[in-house]
Write an enzyme that holds these catalytic residues in place. Structure first.
Site, PDB file in Angstrom:
ATOM      1  N   ASP B  21      10.398  11.331   1.148  1.00 38.00           N
ATOM      2  CA  ASP B  21       8.371  10.430   1.375  1.00 38.00           C
ATOM      3  C   ASP B  21       7.705  11.481   2.660  1.00 38.00           C
ATOM      4  O   ASP B  21       8.338  11.452   3.581  1.00 38.00           O
ATOM      5  CB  ASP B  21       9.654   8.854   1.824  1.00 38.00           C
ATOM      6  CG  ASP B  21       8.200   8.470   1.848  1.00 38.00           C
ATOM      7  OD1 ASP B  21       7.147   8.887   2.501  1.00 38.00           O
ATOM      8  OD2 ASP B  21       8.487   7.559   2.525  1.00 38.00           O
ATOM      9  N   LYS B  83      -1.460  13.893   8.023  1.00 40.25           N
ATOM     10  CA  LYS B  83      -1.270  13.727   6.619  1.00 40.25           C
ATOM     11  C   LYS B  83      -2.516  13.035   5.828  1.00 40.25           C
ATOM     12  O   LYS B  83      -3.311  13.894   4.581  1.00 40.25           O
ATOM     13  CB  LYS B  83      -0.618  13.056   5.790  1.00 40.25           C
ATOM     14  CG  LYS B  83      -0.651  12.939   4.325  1.00 40.25           C
ATOM     15  CD  LYS B  83       0.826  11.782   3.674  1.00 40.25           C
ATOM     16  CE  LYS B  83       1.035  10.894   2.611  1.00 40.25           C
ATOM     17  NZ  LYS B  83       2.152   9.852   2.451  1.00 40.25           N
ATOM     18  N   GLU B 183       3.855   7.593  -4.356  1.00 42.01           N
ATOM     19  CA  GLU B 183       4.723   7.088  -3.559  1.00 42.01           C
ATOM     20  C   GLU B 183       4.453   5.050  -4.339  1.00 42.01           C
ATOM     21  O   GLU B 183       6.171   4.807  -4.625  1.00 42.01           O
ATOM     22  CB  GLU B 183       3.507   6.318  -2.493  1.00 42.01           C
ATOM     23  CG  GLU B 183       4.357   7.976  -1.499  1.00 42.01           C
ATOM     24  CD  GLU B 183       3.235   8.553  -0.528  1.00 42.01           C
ATOM     25  OE1 GLU B 183       2.588   6.890   0.382  1.00 42.01           O
ATOM     26  OE2 GLU B 183       3.637   9.775   0.353  1.00 42.01           O
ATOM     27  N   ASP B 205       1.552  -1.085  -1.458  1.00 40.58           N
ATOM     28  CA  ASP B 205       2.370  -0.461  -0.778  1.00 40.58           C
ATOM     29  C   ASP B 205       1.250   0.146   0.617  1.00 40.58           C
ATOM     30  O   ASP B 205       0.378   0.980   0.879  1.00 40.58           O
ATOM     31  CB  ASP B 205       2.961   1.016  -0.994  1.00 40.58           C
ATOM     32  CG  ASP B 205       3.117   2.552  -0.186  1.00 40.58           C
ATOM     33  OD1 ASP B 205       3.413   2.609   0.621  1.00 40.58           O
ATOM     34  OD2 ASP B 205       3.414   3.610  -1.155  1.00 40.58           O
TER      35      ASP B 205
END
Lengths: 208, 622
Positions: B21, B83, B183, B205
C-alpha cells in the site's frame, strides 16, 4: 458450439475452455450472445448472465495466465470481449441496438429524423437544465430539475418497454418495425444524455 | 571420535512476492502466509512507513520515520505527500503549492521536478525511495528474503498518467510490478476474506491525500466493481490544512505574511494540526499548539471538535457527492447497499463516520484496521497472481471516460467511465484533406464535454498514410485498457495495408530513456556510496596499522637494519598523507605498501613473542 482444440471438451464460450482452463482464439464473428453461449433473444435472465460472467471470467481473466505471455495477451483480448458482450447484453439500449443491426435495421445515422414535438420537448428540458446550472441545492430551479429527472426516467423506461414488446419474439430480418424501433432508440439517446447531465448537475462531474 | 559437521548448505535467498500500500501519508507491506494475508513488520518497530523523504546535506536520503523526525529541524529538505504530485505537472503543483513548499519546475515532457539541494528530482524518484524502504522492511521482516515482485495499490480514481507514474516509481525501485490494484478493491478483498460473500458492499476510502468510493458485488469469490468515484486531491491532508488555515488567520495579526508562507512555519503548523486532528477524534476539545524557536513564536488555543467539524464540513460533503455519483452509476439506491466498509486513517474522524452512516442509513463496518486493510488485500491479490488460487477474482472498472478530441474541440468518448477492465474499443477515422498523409490525435481522460476541460493523456501522430482523396483513408484507432487500468493506443490505416507508425508522447510521464538514466544515476550513486564506505574502512585500517608501528618504534630502531627501517619510515609517512585525503586508490596503495614495509618488524615482534613464550620472559626484557 465447437469443442476445445486442446482437450476436446464441449465449449460453453468460444473464448476459452472451462475443462482445461486455456484461453482460445475465438472466431472473429462471435457476437455477444455467442460469447455468452446463448441464442439471440430480447429477454435475458440477468442472474444467469452474471453467473456466466463469473464462470467465464474465471477462465479468461489475465490474472490466471500470468506465467504465459501468449495466453496472457489472448486473455487481455478475450476478457475485453467478454466484458463488452456482458455490457451489451445487460444494457437494454445496447442490446436492442445490437439486435437491430443484426436484423438489418437502419443505423442511428440512417434514421436521424425526430418528430417536431419531441424536439420541442428536448428544448424545454434544456431550459430547465440550464436554469439549474449553479443553482443552490434547495432552490426552485433544483426542485424543477429533480421533477424533470423523475419524468425523464419514467419516459425512458416506458419507451424501453415498448421496444421490448416489439422485439419479443424477434421480428423478421428487414421488417418495417425495425425503423420504428430505431426512432424509439434515438429518443432514448436524447433522454439518457439529459439524465447524464442531470447527474453531473446534482453531484458534480468529478474533478480530476 | 566426534566430528564437526560443516554447514555446506548453499546460501539461497528466498524470493517473496508482496502487496504494497503506497499511501500519501504512510506505506505498508503485507504478504500471504499460511492461508491468509499478514502485515510485514519488524519486531519492535512500527508497521507503517511514513511516506516522507528527507535529503540531508551529506549521505543518502532518509526515508520513513527518520525523515519524519527531520520535518521541523530541516523543513526545506523534507518532502511529504508526494503522491499528490504523481503524474502531475507544474500547474497542478502551483495550485497545491502549500503541500509542496519547494522550488518546482517542469521538464520538456511536463514532468514535475522539485529542486532539493540543487538537484532536480521527480515525484516517481521520491516514491521509489519510499518503495525501497518498504521493501527493505519486508525483507527484514521475512528474515532476509528478497522481494522479487509486488502488487502495488493506487487510488481507484487515479488517471492513466498517475498509474504510469506509479509503475515508473516501481521500476526505479528495482522491483517488478505484478499488478496495479485499486485501493478500495484491494480493501474489499481483505474484507471479503474476512466476512465471506457479502452481497453489495460500498468501500469508503478516505486516506491522507485521496478519496475513493467503490461499490462492489461480492459473489462466489468474484469481487465485481459496479462503479467507482472519487477525488485524487481530497484527504486527511486537507483536514490538516483546515486547521493550518485557522492558525494562519489568527496569527496574521502578529506575523508578516512571508513568515506565514515560510516552509518551516508551514511544516510545523501542519504537524501541529495533524496532532490536534487526531486528538479530536477521541476528545471533544484539544489544544492546537505551535512553537517556532527560530522566530520565537509560540501560540496556543483550544479547538473544539464542533469547530473542527464545521471547518471540514465542505470537504466531507464533497465525499458524499462522490458517493451519490457512484450509486447513480451503479444504478443503486443507498439502501440497497448491504454493507459499508471504512478504509483509510481519515475515516477515524467521527464526523466522517456520522456522515457516511447518515447517507447509507446503516452504521459502517469498522472491524478491520483502516490503515492495514489495503495492504492485506494487495497481498491476497499477489497470491492469486502467483497462481495460488482461482477462487478469488477481481473484476475492476476504469474510473474515468477516455476519448479523442474531435474537430471543434469536443470529446468523442471511446470508453465510458465505469467500464469493466480489461476493455477495448476501436473507432474509425479518416482524412479531411486530399493527399493528407498524417492525422494528429489528442487523447483525453475525464467527464467534461470539451477536450480542454479534460486531462490530456497524450498526443500522437499517425503518419505514413499513402496520399489519397479526402475521406478515403480508413484509420482504425484501438484503445485498450489492461487489467492494471493502463491505456495502450494503437492505430492502423487499413485500405493501403501500409503499416503506419504511431508515436505517443505521454504527458507528465517519464520516458523510457529518462527512467534508464535515473536508474543509471542510481547505480552511480550506489557506487559513490560504496566508495565512501571503502574509504572510511581503509582509513580505519591504516589508523590501526600506524598505531601499531608507532607503539613499536623502539623495537624497530633496535632490531631492523637501516634499509628496512628507512623503507618503513617512508611507507609510514605516505600512509599518514593518504589518510588525510579521500583518494580511494591512494589509500589502497599506501595500505599495501605499509603492509609490506612493516613485515620485517612484524617478523621481529613475532619472533619475540615466541621467545617470550619459550623463556617466560617479557618482550621488554629481551
Amino acid at each position: 458450439m465447437a469443442d476445445c482444440s486442446a482437450c476436446g471438451a464441449a465449449l460453453e464460450t468460444p473464448l476459452g475452455c472451462e475443462a482445461c482452463g486455456i484461453v482460445l482464439e475465438s472466431p472473429p464473428e462471435s457476437g455477444p450472445f455467442d460469447i455468452f453461449g446463448l441464442k439471440p433473444t430480447w429477454n435475458v435472465d440477468e442472474r444467469d448472465l452474471k453467473r456466466r460472467l463469473r464462470r467465464f471470467g474465471r477462465i479468461v481473466h489475465p490474472d490466471f495466465h500470468m506465467g504465459d505471455p501468449a495466453q496472457q495477451a489472448l486473455a487481455e483480448t478475450n476478457s475485453a470481449a467478454l466484458n463488452r458482450a456482458f455490457e451489451v447484453l445487460l444494457d437494454p439500449f445496447l442490446r436492442a441496438d445490437w439486435i437491430l443491426e443484426r436484423l438489418g435495421g437502419p443505423s442511428e445515422q440512417e434514421e436521424r429524423q425526430m418528430p417536431q414535438a419531441f424536439l420541442m420537448e428536448v428544448l424545454d428540458w434544456n431550459e430547465t437544465l440550464d436554469a439549474a446550472e449553479g443553482a443552490a441545492a434547495d432552490s426552485p430551479e433544483r426542485q424543477a430539475l429533480d421533477r424533470l429527472a423523475e419524468t425523464l426516467t419514467e419516459e425512458r423506461d416506458a419507451r424501453m418497454q415498448a421496444i421490448g414488446r416489439k422485439l419479443s419474439p424477434l421480428p423478421e430480418r428487414g421488417a418495417p418495425v425495425l425503423r420504428t424501433i430505431r426512432q424509439e432508440l434515438n429518443a432514448i439517446r436524447y433522454l439518457s444524455r439529459a439524465l447524464y447531465r442531470i447527474r453531473d448537475l446534482r453531484y458534480g462531474a468529478g474533478e480530476i | 571420535m566426534g566430528y564437526i559437521e560443516l554447514d555446506l548448505l548453499e546460501e539461497t535467498t528466498r524470493k517473496i512476492v508482496i502487496g504494497i500500500d503506497l499511501g500519501t501519508t504512510n506505506s505498508l507491506p503485507a504478504i500471504w502466509r499460511d492461508g491468509r494475508p499478514e502485515v510485514l513488520r519488524v519486531e519492535g518497530e512500527p508497521a507503517l512507513v511514513p511516506s516522507v523523504v528527507n535529503f540531508p546535506e551529506e549521505g543518502p536520503p532518509l526515508v520513513g520515520h527518520a525523515a519524519r523526525a527531520q520535518a521541523v529541524v530541516d523543513p526545506r529538505h523534507t518532502i511529504f505527500s508526494i503522491k499528490r504530485f504523481m503524474g502531475r505537472g507544474l500547474a497542478d503543483a502551483r495550485a497545491d503549492a502549500r503541500s509542496l513548499p519547494f522550488e518546482v519546475s517542469e521538464n520538456e515532457n511536463g514532468v514535475l521536478q522539485i529542486d532539493v539541494r540543487g538537484r532536480k528530482i521527480t515525484p516517481p524518484e521520491i516514491s521509489a525511495l519510499i518503495l525501497r524502504r518498504v521493501i527493505e522492511q519486508a525483507e527484514e521482516a521475512f528474515g532476509g528474503a528478497e522481494v522479487q515482485s509486488a502488487v502495488i495499490t493506487v487510488p481507484a480514481y487515479f488517471d492513466d498518467a498517475q498509474r504510469q507514474a506509479t509503475r515508473d516509481a516501481a521500476r526505479l525501485a528495482g522491483i517488478d510490478v505484478l499488478r496495479i490494484v485499486n485501493e478500495p478493491t484491494a480493501a474489499s478483498l481483505a474484507y471479503g476474506l474476512d466476512q465471506g460473500d457479502a452481497g453489495t458492499v460500498a468501500v469508503y476510502d478516505l486516506g491522507g491525500g485521496t478519496f475513493d468510493v467503490s461499490i462492489l458485488s461480492i459473489e462466489e469469490g468474484v469481487f465485481g466493481v459496479l462503479a467507482t468515484a472519487g477525488d485524487t486531491h481530497l484527504g486527511g491532508d486537507d483536514f490538516d490544512a483546515a486547521l493550518v488555515d485557522l492558525m494562519r488567520e489568527e496569527l496574521a495579526r502578529d506575523l508578516p505574511e512571508e513568515d506565514l508562507d515560510d516552509p518551516a512555519f508551514l511544516q510545523a503548523a501542519r504537524l501541529a494540526a495533524e496532532k490536534c486532528k487526531i486528538a479530536l477524534s477521541g476528545s471533544p476539545a484539544h489544544d492546537l499548539a505551535l512553537s517556532l524557536p527560530s522566530s520565537g513564536t509560540t501560540w496556543r488555543r483550544t479547538v473544539t471538535r464542533e469547530e473542527f467539524e464545521q471547518r471540514i464540513a465542505p470537504l466531507v460533503e464533497r465525499t458524499l457527492d462522490a458517493c451519490r455519483r457512484c450509486l447513480s452509476d451503479a444504478k443503486l439506491r443507498a439502501d440497497e447497499v448491504d454493507e459499508v466498509v471504512l478504509v483509510g486513517g481519515s475515516t477515524r474522524v467521527p464526523a466522517v463516520r456520522a456522515a457516511v452512516e447518515k447517507l447509507f442509513g446503516r452504521p459502517p463496518h469498522t472491524g478491520l484496521d483502516p490503515d492495514q486493510v489495503v495492504a492485506l488485500g494487495a497481498a491476497a491479490q499477489a497470491q492469486v497472481l502467483m497462481g495460488g488460487t482461482r477462487d478469488i477474482l477481481l473484476m475492476d472498472v476504469t474510473p474515468l471516460s477516455l476519448g479523442l478530441e474531435t474537430m471543434g474541440g469536443a470529446v468523442a468518448k471511446l470508453i465510458e467511465r465505469n467500464s469493466r477492465v480489461p476493455c477495448s474499443h476501436t473507432e474509425g477515422f479518416t482524412t479531411y484533406v486530399d493527399g493528407q498523409t498524417a492525422i494528429d490525435f489528442h487523447i483525453v481522460q475525464g467527464e467534461r464535454e470539451l477536450a480542454e476541460d479534460c486531462r490530456t493523456l497524450g498526443r500522437f501522430r499517425l503518419s505514413g498514410i499513402p496520399p489519397m482523396a479526402a475521406g478515403m483513408a480508413r484509420v482504425a484507432v484501438r484503445f485498450h485498457i489492461d487489467a492494471d487500468g493502463v491505456l495502450t493506443v494503437t492505430a492502423k490505416e487499413q485500405t493501403s495495408g501500409v503499416a503506419a507508425e504511431i508515436e505517443c508522447k505521454p504527458m507528465h510521464g517519464l520516458t523510457d530513456e529518462e527512467v534508464e538514466e535515473m536508474l543509471a544515476a542510481g547505480f552511480e550513486n550506489a557506487q559513490a556510496d560504496f566508495d565512501a564506505r571503502r574509504v572510511a574502512d581503509l582509513k580505519a585500517e591504516l589508523g590501526t596499522m600506524l598505531r601499531a608501528v608507532d607503539k613499536n618504534q623502539e623495537t624497530a630502531r633496535k632490531q631492523l637494519d637501516r634499509e628496512t627501517l628507512e623503507d618503513l619510515e617512508e611507507a609510514t609517512q605516505a600512509a599518514r598523507k593518504a589518510r588525510e585525503g579521500n583518494d580511494l586508490d591512494a589509500l589502497v596503495r599506501s595500505r599495501d605498501r605499509l603492509e609490506q614495509a612493516s613485515q620485517p618488524l612484524a617478523a621481529v615482534l613475532m619472533d619475540a613473542v615466541v621467545k617470550e613464550a619459550v623463556t617466560g620472559k617479557k618482550l621488554e626484557d629481551v
